[in-house]
Design a protein around this motif. Structure first.
Motif, PDB file in Angstrom:
ATOM      1  N   GLU A 214      -9.964   3.228   1.407  1.00 55.66           N
ATOM      2  CA  GLU A 214      -9.648   4.603   1.755  1.00 55.66           C
ATOM      3  C   GLU A 214     -10.820   5.521   1.400  1.00 55.66           C
ATOM      4  OE1 GLU A 214      -4.792   4.429   1.132  1.00 55.66           O
ATOM      5  OE2 GLU A 214      -6.088   5.242  -0.436  1.00 55.66           O
ATOM      6  N   GLN A 215     -10.948   6.591   2.167  1.00 55.44           N
ATOM      7  CA  GLN A 215     -12.104   7.463   2.005  1.00 55.44           C
ATOM      8  C   GLN A 215     -12.075   8.149   0.646  1.00 55.44           C
ATOM      9  OE1 GLN A 215     -12.405  10.548   4.879  1.00 55.44           O
ATOM     10  NE2 GLN A 215     -14.483  11.143   4.300  1.00 55.44           N
ATOM     11  N   ARG A 216     -13.235   8.321   0.095  1.00 55.89           N
ATOM     12  CA  ARG A 216     -13.381   8.952  -1.216  1.00 55.89           C
ATOM     13  C   ARG A 216     -13.012  10.428  -1.138  1.00 55.89           C
ATOM     14  NH1 ARG A 216     -17.791  11.904  -3.232  1.00 55.89           N
ATOM     15  NH2 ARG A 216     -17.756  12.115  -5.504  1.00 55.89           N
TER      16      ARG A 216
ATOM     17  N   ARG B 295      -0.446   8.715  22.139  1.00 54.62           N
ATOM     18  CA  ARG B 295       0.188   8.863  20.827  1.00 54.62           C
ATOM     19  C   ARG B 295      -0.818   8.578  19.721  1.00 54.62           C
ATOM     20  NH1 ARG B 295       4.136   3.709  19.758  1.00 54.62           N
ATOM     21  NH2 ARG B 295       2.575   2.108  20.047  1.00 54.62           N
ATOM     22  N   THR B 296      -1.712   9.494  19.510  1.00 55.38           N
ATOM     23  CA  THR B 296      -2.686   9.401  18.431  1.00 55.38           C
ATOM     24  C   THR B 296      -2.678  10.691  17.659  1.00 55.38           C
ATOM     25  OG1 THR B 296      -4.441  10.178  19.875  1.00 55.38           O
ATOM     26  CG2 THR B 296      -4.190   7.789  19.672  1.00 55.38           C
ATOM     27  N   THR B 297      -3.034  10.580  16.421  1.00 54.97           N
ATOM     28  CA  THR B 297      -3.156  11.763  15.566  1.00 54.97           C
ATOM     29  C   THR B 297      -4.358  11.582  14.675  1.00 54.97           C
ATOM     30  OG1 THR B 297      -2.090  13.139  13.912  1.00 54.97           O
ATOM     31  CG2 THR B 297      -1.612  10.822  13.791  1.00 54.97           C
ATOM     32  N   ALA B 298      -5.098  12.630  14.500  1.00 56.37           N
ATOM     33  CA  ALA B 298      -6.288  12.565  13.669  1.00 56.37           C
ATOM     34  C   ALA B 298      -5.905  12.779  12.223  1.00 56.37           C
ATOM     35  CB  ALA B 298      -7.296  13.631  14.092  1.00 56.37           C
ATOM     36  N   VAL B 299      -6.152  11.782  11.407  1.00 57.15           N
ATOM     37  CA  VAL B 299      -5.911  11.893   9.975  1.00 57.15           C
ATOM     38  C   VAL B 299      -7.259  12.118   9.328  1.00 57.15           C
ATOM     39  CG1 VAL B 299      -4.928  10.778   7.971  1.00 57.15           C
ATOM     40  CG2 VAL B 299      -3.975  10.311  10.230  1.00 57.15           C
TER      41      VAL B 299
ATOM     42  N   VAL C 236       1.038  11.899  -0.011  1.00 55.76           N
ATOM     43  CA  VAL C 236       1.921  11.965   1.158  1.00 55.76           C
ATOM     44  C   VAL C 236       1.148  11.636   2.427  1.00 55.76           C
ATOM     45  CG1 VAL C 236       3.313  13.509   2.581  1.00 55.76           C
ATOM     46  CG2 VAL C 236       3.552  13.572   0.114  1.00 55.76           C
ATOM     47  N   GLU C 237      -0.062  12.160   2.527  1.00 54.62           N
ATOM     48  CA  GLU C 237      -0.882  11.902   3.707  1.00 54.62           C
ATOM     49  C   GLU C 237      -1.219  10.423   3.835  1.00 54.62           C
ATOM     50  OE1 GLU C 237      -5.224  13.254   5.538  1.00 54.62           O
ATOM     51  OE2 GLU C 237      -4.664  13.728   3.477  1.00 54.62           O
ATOM     52  N   ARG C 238      -1.630   9.814   2.741  1.00 55.15           N
ATOM     53  CA  ARG C 238      -2.011   8.403   2.818  1.00 55.15           C
ATOM     54  C   ARG C 238      -0.790   7.491   2.952  1.00 55.15           C
ATOM     55  NH1 ARG C 238      -7.264   8.338  -1.269  1.00 55.15           N
ATOM     56  NH2 ARG C 238      -8.659   9.253   0.296  1.00 55.15           N
ATOM     57  N   LEU C 239       0.338   7.931   2.425  1.00 56.17           N
ATOM     58  CA  LEU C 239       1.571   7.199   2.687  1.00 56.17           C
ATOM     59  C   LEU C 239       1.903   7.233   4.173  1.00 56.17           C
ATOM     60  CD1 LEU C 239       4.136   5.733   1.772  1.00 56.17           C
ATOM     61  CD2 LEU C 239       5.153   7.967   1.271  1.00 56.17           C
ATOM     62  N   HIS C 240       1.667   8.379   4.792  1.00 57.79           N
ATOM     63  CA  HIS C 240       1.911   8.484   6.233  1.00 57.79           C
ATOM     64  C   HIS C 240       0.953   7.597   7.011  1.00 57.79           C
ATOM     65  CE1 HIS C 240       1.696  10.371  10.281  1.00 57.79           C
ATOM     66  NE2 HIS C 240       2.996  10.434  10.108  1.00 57.79           N
TER      67      HIS C 240
ATOM     68  N   THR D 149       0.831  -1.208   0.000  1.00 52.68           N
ATOM     69  CA  THR D 149       0.000   0.000   0.000  1.00 52.68           C
ATOM     70  C   THR D 149       0.864   1.257   0.000  1.00 52.68           C
ATOM     71  OG1 THR D 149      -1.727  -1.204   1.219  1.00 52.68           O
ATOM     72  CG2 THR D 149      -1.840   1.202   1.223  1.00 52.68           C
ATOM     73  N   GLY D 150       1.878   1.270   0.867  1.00 50.86           N
ATOM     74  CA  GLY D 150       2.778   2.418   0.880  1.00 50.86           C
ATOM     75  C   GLY D 150       3.538   2.572  -0.421  1.00 50.86           C
ATOM     76  N   ALA D 151       3.945   1.461  -1.037  1.00 44.75           N
ATOM     77  CA  ALA D 151       4.669   1.533  -2.310  1.00 44.75           C
ATOM     78  C   ALA D 151       3.783   2.090  -3.412  1.00 44.75           C
ATOM     79  CB  ALA D 151       5.192   0.149  -2.696  1.00 44.75           C
TER      80      ALA D 151
END
Length: 750
Positions: free
Chosen positions: A672-674, A713-717, A690-694, A602-604
């Motif tokens: 992944e969200q539309r 240790r959470t972050t809202a994406v 970049v965001e979805r790679l993260h 997925t990241g690739a």
């Protein structure tokens, strides 16, 4: 009609054998061996000289694996003096068995050490090993050395003539064959995508099949890029990797959106919904035509294409999302053009990418590490060969070299203990089946010499044409070839065949024992090393994209960086093959490694899309967006840095956690969200990837360290509407400071 059917069958054949590489190797081996035997027979040489010539001709196809024709002849030319020297050394030492065995161990050690020089070193090592093995097999003497040397020269000459005269392959022709493979595999992807959209049934099964099609398409792109790496870049081929990557990314994105649209509940009885799907399927089927046509056909197709917002349906937002990728793929195919016209023509020449940047070869992160790995394996193979010589001498004083050959082969292109074990099991299974097969054929044929020779050549063809990943089948044909050879030499017997199985079992056992006791490398350690290599290349790609977005001179092209990342992923996949194999009894570990592979794939995909979008970023893009993109890339860079640290000190207790659910990368991407945008701008596309790679990287952090407990240790994406756990420290601070969704909106307004 007949011509169209023939072309279709040939395209199917080309898709099965990319670039017809295996077919060329198999035909070269068979024709070269047949020509060698014909010449030596006409010269009325003894039977032993026939064996020397035929074995040498077969070895050339085994040792020479270069894609570029010029490099093949270079390796072949270097193999001639090396084979003669090794054969002469073996012949001189034949009267002294103990000294011959000691020198054989030295030859084995040097042959494995040569692997530090890459594929050519591996091929030259095969030449040296096989020539010395041949001297022991034929019991060569110094007085017969001129005759045997002449047979070797005849074999090399016959192979060279076959390569030059019978079906000569130029660089352009080889590239055209590889392009044919790409075209046919792209045709398969589009066909399956259109069929899934048109029917709307069996989505899970069709998505799995579509994932396999995409993997084959990606493999063909990598093969073309590897071929272009072996030759100097010119005006016609310099832009080809970028164009192929753009087509592949567009096709992959279309498949992802198509699976997402089909998996979402829709109004099945709604006529507008069905009309939209049928229209989309027709558009996708139309894309299949220019990839296999002529330039005129491609131009007529572009003129008649009815894409664009004006001709799209007005219902089903998810189906509507699939139309922009169709238009992007159509534009990418127009730029790429048919395979008869190189894609580089009409493209402004760019600065060629330096060859110093790239994913390191398997087994090391640099040249020194590669040398250490070659040295480590050289000691392993030497110890395994010494044990095989001692045990083989007890089994049979005359056929002990069979055990040595088995111990030597199981280490080729393998590093960890698990890889050696898996290769050994394949070798043993193929030998056992081949013995039964060879015995049955010889019993049916009897002593008919011409038929036995034809069957020998047929088995040799199967040995070289069989894909390398089906190693048991390769060994099956090797054993069948040996059976035919023994029948031709009137030495065939049941005792010899059983001895073959015993010597093979002894050899693979010695190989496994040496892999376990002599400088062992576990599958986990090898996999972690390859994972670190993947993350390092990904970090370089992120820094390259960030530098290019701010106008800084970049050290290499982003397409090249994406290719290196794909190669690093392939290395990790091969290193983890013993764990992901269906016969692995540790189901929990198998699922966990497959989950890691799913996240890395997925990241690739996002990294590949990121590189393709960055290559098309306009020179006058918004400076503020460049700054935000650099910040987002720095955020991903922090996660990659943390992953490299986590990989080196993973806890063994992680294997006792719950078994993860494994899905294919295409399914994960489709979840992944539309993005509710008709045609995102290049700046927004970069930020999105970049965001979805993260997101994939932070999920990888959790997969590698699932027992880590840090509730803060959470972050809202926001693009995913989910909370992804992040490691503590600067990563969380950077995540809180940067919101890719807000940045993307600001770039859009700008």
């Amino acid at each position: 009609m007949v011509a169209r059917t023939t072309t279709s069958l040939w395209d199917r054949f080309a898709a099965f054998d990319p670039g017809l590489v295996r077919l060329a190797s198999a035909l070269g081996a068979v024709l070269g061996t047949a020509a060698t035997l014909a010449v030596l027979t006409a010269l009325r040489v003894p039977e032993t000289a026939l064996v020397v010539g035929g074995f040498t001709a077969m070895t050339t196809s085994l040792a020479v694996g270069d894609l570029h024709p010029r490099n093949r002849f270079v390796t072949l030319g270097l193999g001639v003096p090396l084979s003669l020297a090794s054969l002469a050394a073996g012949a001189a030492l034949t009267p002294y068995p103990t000294a011959a065995k000691l020198v054989f161990l030295m030859v084995i050690h040097l042959a494995v050490q040569a692997r530090r020089f890459g594929p050519r070193g591996l091929g030259l090592g095969i030449f040296g090993f096989m020539a010395f093995l041949l001297s022991q097999f034929t019991q060569a003497r110094v007085d017969r050395l001129p005759l045997f040397g002449a047979s070797v020269l005849v074999a090399f000459g016959a192979v060279t003539i076959v390569w030059c005269w019978v079906g000569p392959v130029t660089a352009s022709r080889a590239l055209m064959r590889l392009r044919r493979t790409f075209d046919v595999r792209l045709h398969d992807v589009l066909r399956d995508t259109a069929s899934m959209i048109a029917t709307g049934q069996d989505i899970d099964a069709r998505s799995r099949s579509l994932q396999d099609r995409l993997d084959r398409l990606h493999a063909s792109v990598l093969l073309i890029e590897d071929f272009l790496d072996e030759r100097a870049a010119d005006e016609d081929t310099e832009a080809l990797p970028a164009h192929l990557g753009r087509v592949e990314v567009a096709a992959h994105r279309l498949a992802v959106l198509a699976v997402r649209a089909m998996r979402t509940p829709a109004a099945g009885n709604d006529p507008a919904e069905r009309t939209a799907r049928q229209l989309l399927a027709r558009r996708i089927r139309a894309l299949r035509q220019p990839t296999v046509g002529t330039p005129c056909a491609a131009e007529r197709w572009v003129e008649g294409y009815e894409g664009g917002p004006a001709n799209r349906p007005t219902r089903s937002a998810l189906v509507l999302d699939c139309f922009p990728p169709v238009d992007e793929l159509a534009e990418a195919l127009r730029v790429l053009g048919p395979r008869e016209r190189p894609a580089g023509r009409g493209t402004p020449p760019g600065k060629p990418a330096p060859r110093t940047f790239g994913a390191p070869p398997r087994g090391g992160t640099d040249t020194e590490s590669l040398k250490r790995e070659a040295t480590r394996q050289a000691f392993q193979v030497t110890v395994a060969s010494a044990l095989a010589i001692a045990g083989g001498q007890l089994l049979s004083p005359h056929l002990w070299y069979w055990a040595v050959a088995a111990a030597w082969v199981v280490f080729i292109k393998n590093e960890s203990t698990g890889e050696v074990l898996l290769q050994s099991l394949r070798r043993l299974a193929g030998t056992g089946l081949g013995v039964v097969f060879g015995y049955g054929l010889v019993a049916l044929v009897g002593g008919d010499g011409p038929v036995l020779l034809a069957l020998l050549l047929l088995c040799m063809f199967g040995m070289f044409y069989t894909p390398s990943h089906a190693y048991w089948a390769v060994t099956f044909f090797i054993t069948g070839t040996l059976g035919m050879l023994l029948a031709l030499m009137d030495t065939f017997s049941t005792h010899v065949l059983l001895l073959r199985v015993q010597e093979t079992a002894l050899g693979v056992s010695c190989g496994i024992l040496a892999a376990v006791l002599v400088l062992p490398t576990t599958v986990r350690r090898a996999g972690d090393a390859e994972l670190v290599g993947f993350l390092q290349v990904l970090d370089r790609l992120l820094r390259t994209v960030a530098a290019g977005s701010t106008g800084t001179e970049i050290p290499t092209s982003r397409v090249r960086a994406a290719h290196d990342l794909d190669r690093a992923l392939e290395s990790f996949r091969r290193a983890c093959l013993p764990l992901t194999h269906p016969l692995n009894p540790q189901r929990r570990r198998r699922h966990r490694v497959r989950h890691l592979l799913e996240l890395l794939e997925t990241g690739a995909y996002h990294a590949r899309s990121l590189a393709a979008a960055a290559e098309r970023l306009p020179a006058d893009h918004v400076p503020e967006c460049a700054t935000r993109l650099a910040a987002a890339a720095a955020r991903a860079h922090e996660t990659v840095t943390h992953l490299i640290r986590v990989t080196g000190r993973r806890s063994a207790s992680a294997s006792r956690t719950a078994r993860p659910t494994v899905v294919r990368a295409l399914s994960r991407l489709s979840e992944e969200q539309r993005v509710s945008r008709d045609r995102p701008s290049p700046e927004y596309r970069l930020l999105l990837h970049v965001e979805r790679l993260h997101v994939a990287l932070t999920a990888l952090v959790q997969a590698l360290d699932p027992l880590a407990s840090d509730p803060d240790r959470t972050t809202a994406v926001s693009s995913e509407r989910t909370d992804i756990p992040l490691p503590p420290g600067p990563i969380r601070a950077a995540a809180a400071a940067v919101s890719c969704r807000a940045l993307a909106d600001r770039c859009e307004r700008a």
